[in-house]
Write an enzyme that holds these catalytic residues in place. Sequence first.
Site, mmCIF file in Angstrom:
data_model
loop_
_atom_site.group_PDB
_atom_site.id
_atom_site.type_symbol
_atom_site.label_atom_id
_atom_site.label_comp_id
_atom_site.label_asym_id
_atom_site.label_seq_id
_atom_site.Cartn_x
_atom_site.Cartn_y
_atom_site.Cartn_z
ATOM 1 C CG ASP A 213 -4.573 -4.186 8.666
ATOM 2 O OD1 ASP A 213 -4.797 -5.313 8.195
ATOM 3 O OD2 ASP A 213 -3.442 -3.799 8.985
ATOM 4 C CD GLU B 282 -2.434 -1.355 2.704
ATOM 5 O OE1 GLU B 282 -3.609 -1.702 2.759
ATOM 6 O OE2 GLU B 282 -1.716 -1.191 3.715
HETATM 7 P P1 NAD Z 1 2.640 -10.673 13.560
HETATM 8 O O1 NAD Z 1 2.504 -11.658 12.446
HETATM 9 O O2 NAD Z 1 3.994 -10.329 14.058
HETATM 10 O O3 NAD Z 1 1.766 -11.150 14.813
HETATM 11 C C1 NAD Z 1 0.457 -11.605 14.705
HETATM 12 C C2 NAD Z 1 0.182 -12.600 15.822
HETATM 13 O O4 NAD Z 1 -1.213 -12.953 15.754
HETATM 14 C C3 NAD Z 1 0.999 -13.891 15.706
HETATM 15 O O5 NAD Z 1 1.752 -14.082 16.876
HETATM 16 C C4 NAD Z 1 -0.083 -14.973 15.521
HETATM 17 O O6 NAD Z 1 0.258 -16.196 16.138
HETATM 18 C C5 NAD Z 1 -1.288 -14.314 16.185
HETATM 19 N N1 NAD Z 1 -2.593 -14.865 15.779
HETATM 20 C C6 NAD Z 1 -3.011 -15.193 14.530
HETATM 21 N N2 NAD Z 1 -4.278 -15.682 14.594
HETATM 22 C C7 NAD Z 1 -4.653 -15.630 15.900
HETATM 23 C C8 NAD Z 1 -5.836 -15.988 16.599
HETATM 24 N N3 NAD Z 1 -6.891 -16.505 15.964
HETATM 25 N N4 NAD Z 1 -5.888 -15.796 17.941
HETATM 26 C C9 NAD Z 1 -4.817 -15.287 18.624
HETATM 27 N N5 NAD Z 1 -3.653 -14.937 18.002
HETATM 28 C C10 NAD Z 1 -3.576 -15.101 16.663
HETATM 29 O O7 NAD Z 1 1.885 -9.329 13.042
HETATM 30 P P2 NAD Z 1 2.006 -7.854 13.622
HETATM 31 O O8 NAD Z 1 3.065 -7.086 12.913
HETATM 32 O O9 NAD Z 1 2.001 -7.899 15.120
HETATM 33 O O10 NAD Z 1 0.626 -7.261 13.100
HETATM 34 C C11 NAD Z 1 -0.581 -7.706 13.663
HETATM 35 C C12 NAD Z 1 -1.746 -7.175 12.857
HETATM 36 O O11 NAD Z 1 -1.846 -5.755 12.985
HETATM 37 C C13 NAD Z 1 -1.617 -7.449 11.355
HETATM 38 O O12 NAD Z 1 -2.846 -7.929 10.889
HETATM 39 C C14 NAD Z 1 -1.290 -6.102 10.763
HETATM 40 O O13 NAD Z 1 -1.731 -5.976 9.438
HETATM 41 C C15 NAD Z 1 -2.038 -5.182 11.707
HETATM 42 N N6 NAD Z 1 -1.562 -3.803 11.761
HETATM 43 C C16 NAD Z 1 -2.496 -2.830 11.822
HETATM 44 C C17 NAD Z 1 -2.095 -1.515 11.921
HETATM 45 C C18 NAD Z 1 -3.126 -0.421 12.055
HETATM 46 O O14 NAD Z 1 -2.786 0.748 11.993
HETATM 47 N N7 NAD Z 1 -4.357 -0.753 12.288
HETATM 48 C C19 NAD Z 1 -0.741 -1.181 11.925
HETATM 49 C C20 NAD Z 1 0.200 -2.207 11.900
HETATM 50 C C21 NAD Z 1 -0.233 -3.534 11.818
#
Ligand code: NAD
Length: 344
Positions: free
Chosen positions: A232, A61
């Site tokens: 997101d 993006e």
């Molecule tokens: P990451 O992959 O490092 O961590 C995600 C975690 O979620 C993993 O540890 C995984 O085991 C866990 N997980 C997956 N499914 C699960 C479930 N059903 N129950 C419990 N845990 C579960 O990712 P990250 O960098 O920490 O990002 C997390 C999320 O936040 C992503 O989806 C990312 O796109 C989003 N994000 C959003 C914003 C925003 O501004 N809203 C900004 C950054 C990241």
Amino acid sequence: MMTLNLVPFVSVHNMMKLVLHLGIERVMVDLAAEIEADFRRWPLFDKTPRVASHSDVGVIELMPTSDGETYGFKYVNGHPSNMKQGLQTVTAFGLLADVATGYPVLLSEMTILTALRTAATSAMASNWLAPKGASTMALIGNGAQSEFQALAFKAICGLTEVRLYDIDPAATAKCARNLAGRGLTVVSCKTAEDAMLGAQIITTVTADKQYATILTDNMVGAGVHLNAVGGDCPGKTELHRDILLRATIFVEYPEQTRVEGELQQLPPDHPVTELWQVITGAMPGRVSADQVTLFDSVGFAIEDFSALRYVRGKLAGTGLYDNLDMIADPDDPRDLFGMVLRAK
Ligand code: NAD
């Protein structure tokens, strides 16, 4: 004019040094203040939903905005499958430019900065929406963003206890280890239900490219504040639709959130409140103790703009940047070709 072609660049290494030099919690507090200040002047920003290029495994993006004086954009990806290959789910870099000349004034890593600004935005929103005196948060999803979320809520909202849950116990163990000794009571839980015991705030920050159901309606009690960070992009959500129907929903930029957020599960005219309007007093935030409030976070360009401006303002005297020879800037502006020849 000659030095305008040298663009300060903040590498990952220097960003880590800068954040440690300033203090992680201080950076969170400062970033929340910068972002809130920009939300107060929301109408003057040039706004557009981010430009997304989707694939089966993720999304890439571009997120642009301008306040008329400074222009900024972030490049960011979201690839939940990356983690299994030892890669980050989210990586980013960004740029600020001078609107008057169009010349860049800062290039920066933004993988770390995104985690910081996302957490600061979550906590800033929670300050306006969570029940008074909220002190315990369930943190579901204990990956790369998680510690940043916990510390922002501690520094900005006065959180004292965080209850961790992840489908992968190794992620929870990592998160608990990183948060140890930072002034929070950290409880590792075996189920999402357990994590929610006594929590007035629930943050979901999981990564899975599907309509996931991290929380079902029966799990969410009256009066809680939900901070849904992980849903997101289209086809990627975390909350059961019934929760959304019960909650008062607050968003960054509706045109983007309706496509990318939990909101994609609801009709396009479902009522939402824009967070900036709560901050300026134009719209109410939480109005009753038993109301379920939801910040349907997707991340908006203005938050990155605020974060880049903050970093730019902190660089002087630190030496924590390199000058990049990034913009061709011949002495005679019309002699670009001659400049190339003279380089021989
Ligand atoms: P990451 O992959 O490092 O961590 C995600 C975690 O979620 C993993 O540890 C995984 O085991 C866990 N997980 C997956 N499914 C699960 C479930 N059903 N129950 C419990 N845990 C579960 O990712 P990250 O960098 O920490 O990002 C997390 C999320 O936040 C992503 O989806 C990312 O796109 C989003 N994000 C959003 C914003 C925003 O501004 N809203 C900004 C950054 C990241």
